[in-house]
Design a protein around this motif. Structure first.
Motif, PDB file in Angstrom:
ATOM      1  N   TYR B 218       0.862  -1.267  -0.100  1.00 16.31           N
ATOM      2  CA  TYR B 218      -0.083   0.025   0.059  1.00 16.31           C
ATOM      3  C   TYR B 218       0.892   1.139   0.021  1.00 16.31           C
ATOM      4  O   TYR B 218       2.113   1.351   0.444  1.00 16.31           O
ATOM      5  CB  TYR B 218      -0.986   0.120   1.069  1.00 16.31           C
ATOM      6  CG  TYR B 218      -1.890  -0.980   1.155  1.00 16.31           C
ATOM      7  CD1 TYR B 218      -3.041  -0.757   0.401  1.00 16.31           C
ATOM      8  CD2 TYR B 218      -1.838  -2.119   1.742  1.00 16.31           C
ATOM      9  CE1 TYR B 218      -4.377  -1.680   0.597  1.00 16.31           C
ATOM     10  CE2 TYR B 218      -2.886  -3.274   1.817  1.00 16.31           C
ATOM     11  CZ  TYR B 218      -3.977  -2.910   1.134  1.00 16.31           C
ATOM     12  OH  TYR B 218      -4.985  -3.793   1.310  1.00 16.31           O
ATOM     13  N   SER B 219       0.189   2.114  -0.351  1.00 15.98           N
ATOM     14  CA  SER B 219       1.063   3.736  -0.484  1.00 15.98           C
ATOM     15  C   SER B 219       0.855   4.087   0.914  1.00 15.98           C
ATOM     16  O   SER B 219      -0.641   4.037   1.549  1.00 15.98           O
ATOM     17  CB  SER B 219       0.401   4.544  -1.359  1.00 15.98           C
ATOM     18  OG  SER B 219       0.934   4.419  -2.529  1.00 15.98           O
ATOM     19  N   MET B 221      -0.944   6.760   3.505  1.00 20.04           N
ATOM     20  CA  MET B 221      -1.817   7.776   3.487  1.00 20.04           C
ATOM     21  C   MET B 221      -1.570   8.746   4.723  1.00 20.04           C
ATOM     22  O   MET B 221      -1.427   7.968   5.597  1.00 20.04           O
ATOM     23  CB  MET B 221      -3.155   7.078   3.330  1.00 20.04           C
ATOM     24  CG  MET B 221      -3.442   6.160   2.313  1.00 20.04           C
ATOM     25  SD  MET B 221      -3.659   6.926   0.677  1.00 20.04           S
ATOM     26  CE  MET B 221      -5.262   7.869   0.944  1.00 20.04           C
ATOM     27  N   GLU B 223      -3.347  10.431   7.168  1.00 24.82           N
ATOM     28  CA  GLU B 223      -4.891  10.454   7.564  1.00 24.82           C
ATOM     29  C   GLU B 223      -5.074  11.501   8.835  1.00 24.82           C
ATOM     30  O   GLU B 223      -3.939  11.934   9.739  1.00 24.82           O
ATOM     31  CB  GLU B 223      -5.243   9.041   8.361  1.00 24.82           C
ATOM     32  CG  GLU B 223      -5.093   8.045   7.246  1.00 24.82           C
ATOM     33  CD  GLU B 223      -6.230   7.915   6.388  1.00 24.82           C
ATOM     34  OE1 GLU B 223      -6.986   8.637   6.272  1.00 24.82           O
ATOM     35  OE2 GLU B 223      -6.161   7.270   5.497  1.00 24.82           O
TER      36      GLU B 223
END
Lengths: 608, 425
Positions: B218-219, B221, B223
């Motif tokens: 996954y990249s 993120m 948040e």
């Protein structure tokens, strides 16, 4: 108290206002005066009674004139009636200020003990002196560590030329010295003159629309008397009506009484439907027994600044129309007419007194009427002289005739006065030069402060001049202006093309020499506001079909959501919905979707 | 028998990572024990709703489930088996769940090799498990281990605020292997602050050289509500180009810049190319597996299979009704242990339209895409009838393949949010 109405001794009335630079404590002093005279306990007082609208309270400015009657028992044992007429505090409302002043016999000049005299102080005090008001100064905020009351007193005497050595030293905020101010009102402000037996002659200094009573006229009775049943006539507009009620202003309420007579300040209602009929500055007289001539100084208020206002949601067009209609009932200076834009759909071209007026109307539409608006760049009224001799008053840039048909164009110019501490003279002069200012002169007010005088094109100051002024002087410069007239100017229409399509709502008129700079800044701003699409989007600025600036929004390359933990699909869907919702709120120009706020962001192209 | 996935949320960790906005926090042992007893009770009282279901996947996620007190996770699985019917090796469902002996005989094989056996995954963090713990998990029926390491570079791990070193990860991996786990997932994160494409690829190749059955890539993120958000804000969204020095991080070091959009995209593309050569296939936007080792539980989400979530803040979807458990720990515990009441919240029944939307935007996450036939079977309408113009538009933009199965093109995968949002009606 209302029983005493009938036999009011004119000699016991004081009609006055408070003039000050913004933030120098005008409204706070008004509150203290009302509080001290026992009309309201401080518990009942909401901060700043006179500023009615939320908007006024938030911005700390007075937009509409507010008036209140106060009874004061003075040290001489007599009861006095004070009519305090609070005036708007912004250059946009200069005319209203002048009419409010004309309703007074005297004025309190509030000067901040730390900041001293400012441009607005001067402008307002000269306005008051022009109306032959007796002005006495009070020095406010004396409890500030940086207060220099003696210095400010000297300044007032030197610059304005009014006696200041015995000026009350007060702190309106902390209730210091208010008693002294009240006594000074009795002593220094003259009682009104005027004969109750002459024909009625009353000055309208404000009016507002009430859904039950119709228009409520705020007036000062100069001569004669008015009561229920009097048939009145507005001398400039010609409107006639029979008086339903007269009364005076309690704090936050209207208190009816039998009669208003010469020297008094109060209100009249007469089932009038529209404030247009009761223009500020007009004279009210008795239709059956009219006065010989109207009071001097009436003029029709003209809009100076125009912009397009569109509902963000096209379906809300009728709502916007209704809201403007309602606001206009109370605001004779607001103009509007329907217009259509290719980019924005159906909307209105609206006229305002100035940029503040525009912002206020915009905020009221959004808050009180719950409308989401897209506003186009504000512009002034240009006079376009066509080769065939016609003259067009241009309020919408898209209506500019073909250049081949234009002989020449004119733009409005103002006389501006800027007060600034000497260290910032350089940057401020630079700013005025950038804004095509013509230097008229400079006066040193004192060693450290100067008054700069410039002629400036109005269209250069309606954008972000205030902001620029503040930032370049670290907040120390103050500014005032009035309209001088129209002058010929080299003006061009700057167009913005997005993905090679002209966006009419983004066009505006600009001086030929500023076109490149403005075009470049607009392109930069738009580049930041327009989201990436699947394709590259050129943004171009053009004058007469020639591209003068360009930016590019690169194509979207990546837009992926991260991990979806524990099967929380709802959260993921919300994100997608937000994305989708964002798209709904965009305007489609060709194949490009432009967010609403892109139209607004180009309004503020502040220099850094 | 209808199939059911079960998700169990363990909201505890040793220390919160700087990018983490999941429902997870450190807690004293006492609190963990209290939570587990509430959780077991929830599982028991909810069982009545699932009489007609057979469990074919269990995912114990977090937080860090491996920080639970000794024996708690085993007890959890025991309780699940006691009250829910698990699909069994013989294909015959027994009333009181699957027998341990039968299960043990087959834990050596991945679930895909024997679809009758449930896939049971536990997330662990490097440094929070040892051989003993892993062996106990295995005895309890766990047959898939998911190790969240995110990076094997010390500097990156420290910057992310993770509690473990690269060595911890390699040891944990080896322990899991030696315990007999063959179905192991490793989580890796791309586009970390200060990370170059080369740094990332080195991470990836070190992990791939271990030959785990499954890799999630996954990249990062940014948040809201995390320390990283404080540092980077949403600047991340706008092309990711950020100034090099923006102040100090929590350790007094400089805040590192995020990779540019182009770099991030390159990492994505390289991941696909590199892992393909290593024998993995990308079956979902961010998930890579050896043949047959796709995560059955997660695929269930994309295929809209029924699943029940237990524990704090856990999500569920059964019979086209979605809900979420409440997410306040104290309220959760009190509701269950003291009041014996439901902890479900935000219950919403999905209408046909919402079901169609989900069918599309969830299904398109899978490489194989969605099938028209399936759409027609579920909704009684043709996909074209509902989404014809959208599909045509996306296809003409080069984002969607509509020939056979409907699926994202490589470019469509890059901008999948854009594509998926189009399927919201």
């Amino acid at each position: 108290m209302s029983n005493t109405e009938q036999n009011i001794d004119q000699g016991k009335i004081r009609n006055f206002c408070i003039v000050a630079h913004i933030d120098h404590g005008k409204s706070t002093l008004a509150d203290r005066i009302i509080e001290k005279t026992g009309l309201l306990t401080s518990r009942e007082m909401q901060a700043q009674v006179l500023d009615n609208m939320d908007l006024e309270r938030e911005r700390g400015i007075t937009i509409k004139a507010q008036t209140v009657r106060i009874i004061y028992r003075a040290k001489d044992g007599e009861e006095y009636i004070f009519n305090l007429i609070d005036t708007p505090g912004h250059v946009d409302f200069n005319y209203e200020v002048s009419r409010s002043l004309a309703a007074c016999d005297g004025a309190i000049l509030v000067v901040d003990a730390a900041q001293g005299i400012e441009a607005q102080t001067l402008a307002n005090v000269y306005l008051a002196l022009d109306h032959d008001l007796d002005v006495f100064p009070v020095i406010n905020k004396i409890d500030l560590p940086s207060a220099q009351p003696q210095h400010v007193k000297d300044e007032i005497e030197d610059i304005i030329g009014i006696e200041a050595q015995d000026a009350p030293l007060i702190s309106a905020k902390n209730g210091i010295g208010i008693e002294e101010v009240l006594e000074a009102i009795v002593e220094k402000i003259p009682a009104p003159k005027g004969n109750p037996d002459e024909p009625l002659q009353a000055l309208i200094f404000d009016s507002l629309y009430d859904s039950y009573k119709g228009v409520i006229i705020f007036c000062r009775i100069k001569e004669g008397r008015v009561r229920k049943g009097t048939e009145i006539r507005m001398m400039a507009t010609g409107a006639k009506a029979e008086v339903v009620e007269v009364g005076y202003f309690g704090p936050g309420q209207f208190i009816p009484c039998e009669e208003l007579s010469a020297g008094m300040v109060g209100y009249i209602t007469a089932s009038i439907k529209n404030v247009k009929d009761t223009a500020v500055g007009d004279t009210v007289t008795d239709a059956r027994n009219p006065c010989k001539e109207p009071l001097p100084g009436y003029k029709k208020v003209n809009s100076m600044v125009y912009c397009g206002m569109y509902p963000a949601d096209g379906a809300k067009y009728p709502d916007l129309r209704d809201a403007l209609e309602k606001l206009q009932l109370n605001d004779a200076a607001l103009r509007y007419e329907p217009e259509t834009s290719v980019a924005l759909g159906f909307g209105f071209r609206c006229g305002f007194l100035g940029l503040l007026h525009l912002e206020i109307i915009q905020e009221r539409l959004e808050r009180e009427y719950n409308l989401d608006l897209v506003t186009t760049a504000p512009g002034v009224i240009y006079k376009v002289h066509k080769s065939n001799g016609d003259v067009i008053e241009l309020t919408n840039p898209t209506n500019l005739p073909d250049p081949s048909e234009i002989e020449y164009m004119e733009e409005p110019v103002v006389n501006a006065e800027i007060m600034v501490t000497t260290e910032f003279i350089g940057p401020i002069m630079e700013l005025c030069q950038e804004r095509r200012g013509r230097y008229l002169g400079m006066e040193y007010i004192e060693e450290t402060r100067a008054l700069l005088k410039y002629e400036l094109p109005l269209n250069e100051i309606i954008y972000d001049f205030f902001d620029a002024l503040k930032s370049r002087s670290r907040g120390y410069a103050s500014f005032d202006y009035d309209l001088k007239g129209y002058e010929e100017s080299r003006l061009v229409k700057l167009d913005i093309l997005i993905n090679r399509e002209e966006v009419d709502a983004l066009s505006f008129i600009v001086h030929a020499d500023s076109a490149y700079e403005r075009g470049r800044k607009m392109c930069e701003k738009l580049k930041d506001e327009i989201p990436r699409h699947l394709f590259e989007i050129p943004i171009q600025a053009a004058v007469g079909g020639k591209i003068i600036a360009r930016e590019t929004v690169k194509a979207m390359r990546k837009d992926v959501l991260a991990k979806c933990y524990g099967g929380d699909i709802t959260r993921k869907k919300k994100l997608l919905e937000k994305q989708k919702e964002g798209k709904k709120r965009m305007r489609q120009i060709g194949s490009v979707e432009i967010p609403q706020k892109a139209f607004m962001s180009v309004l503020k192209l502040d220099d850094k | 028998m209808r199939k059911l996935g079960i998700y169990v949320h363990i909201p505890f960790c040793i220390k919160k990572c700087r990018y983490c906005d999941f429902l997870s926090f450190p807690a004293p042992e006492e609190k963990k024990r209290e939570y587990v007893s509430a959780l077991l009770k929830e599982i028991e009282r909810e069982a009545v709703y699932y009489k007609d279901f057979t469990v074919d996947s269990v995912f114990i996620g977090g937080g860090t489930p491996s920080v639970l007190p000794e024996g708690a996770l085993e007890e959890l699985l025991e309780t699940l088996r006691q009250f829910y019917r698990f699909c069994s090796v013989s294909g015959k469902d027994t009333e009181d769940g699957m027998e341990k002996e039968a299960l043990l005989r087959h834990t050596g094989k991945g679930p895909a090799e024997n679809m009758a056996e449930p896939e049971i995954t536990v997330e662990v963090n490097p440094g929070t498990v040892n051989r003993k713990k892993l062996e106990s998990y295995r005895r309890a029926g766990v047959n898939r281990i998911s190790i969240g390491t995110q990076s094997v570079h010390g500097k990156e791990l420290a910057y992310l605020g993770r509690i473990h070193s690269a060595e911890d990860f390699f040891r944990t991996y080896q322990d899991a292997q030696e315990t007999g786990f063959t179905n192991i997932n490793v989580d890796i994160m791309a586009a970390l602050p200060g990370q170059s494409v080369e740094d990332y690829m080195d991470n990836l190749s070190q992990i791939a050289s271990l030959k785990p059955a499954h890799i999630s890539a996954y990249s990062l993120m940014i948040e809201e509500g995390t320390p990283f958000y404080e540092w980077y804000g949403e600047g991340r969204m706008e092309g990711r180009t950020l100034p090099g020095s923006m102040g100090m991080d929590g350790n007094g070091g400089p805040v590192l810049p995020l990779p540019s959009e182009d770099e991030e995209r390159e990492m994505y593309e390289c991941t696909d190319a590199f892992l393909r050569k290593k024998g993995y296939h990308r079956y979902e936007i961010s998930n890579y597996a050896m043949p047959g080792k796709e995560c059955r539980h997660n695929v269930g989400y994309w295929k809209r299979k029924d699943y029940a979530g237990f524990g704090l803040g856990a999500s569920s979807m059964v019979d086209n009704v979605r809900w979420k458990n409440l997410s306040d720990m104290e309220v959760y515990i009190r509701r269950i242990l003291e009041k014996n009441e439901s902890v479900r919240e935000e219950i919403s029944r999905l209408g046909i339209q919402e079901q169609m939307e989900e069918f599309m935007f969830l299904g398109l996450r899978l490489t194989e895409g969605v099938e028209r036939k399936e759409f027609r079977r579920i909704f009684g309408r043709d996909m074209e009838e509902v989404y014809g113009p959208v599909m045509e538009k996306l296809s003409s933009q080069g984002l969607l393949e509509t020939g056979g199965k409907v699926r994202l093109t490589p470019y469509g995968r890059d901008v999948s949010n854009y594509v998926m949002a189009e399927f919201l009606i």
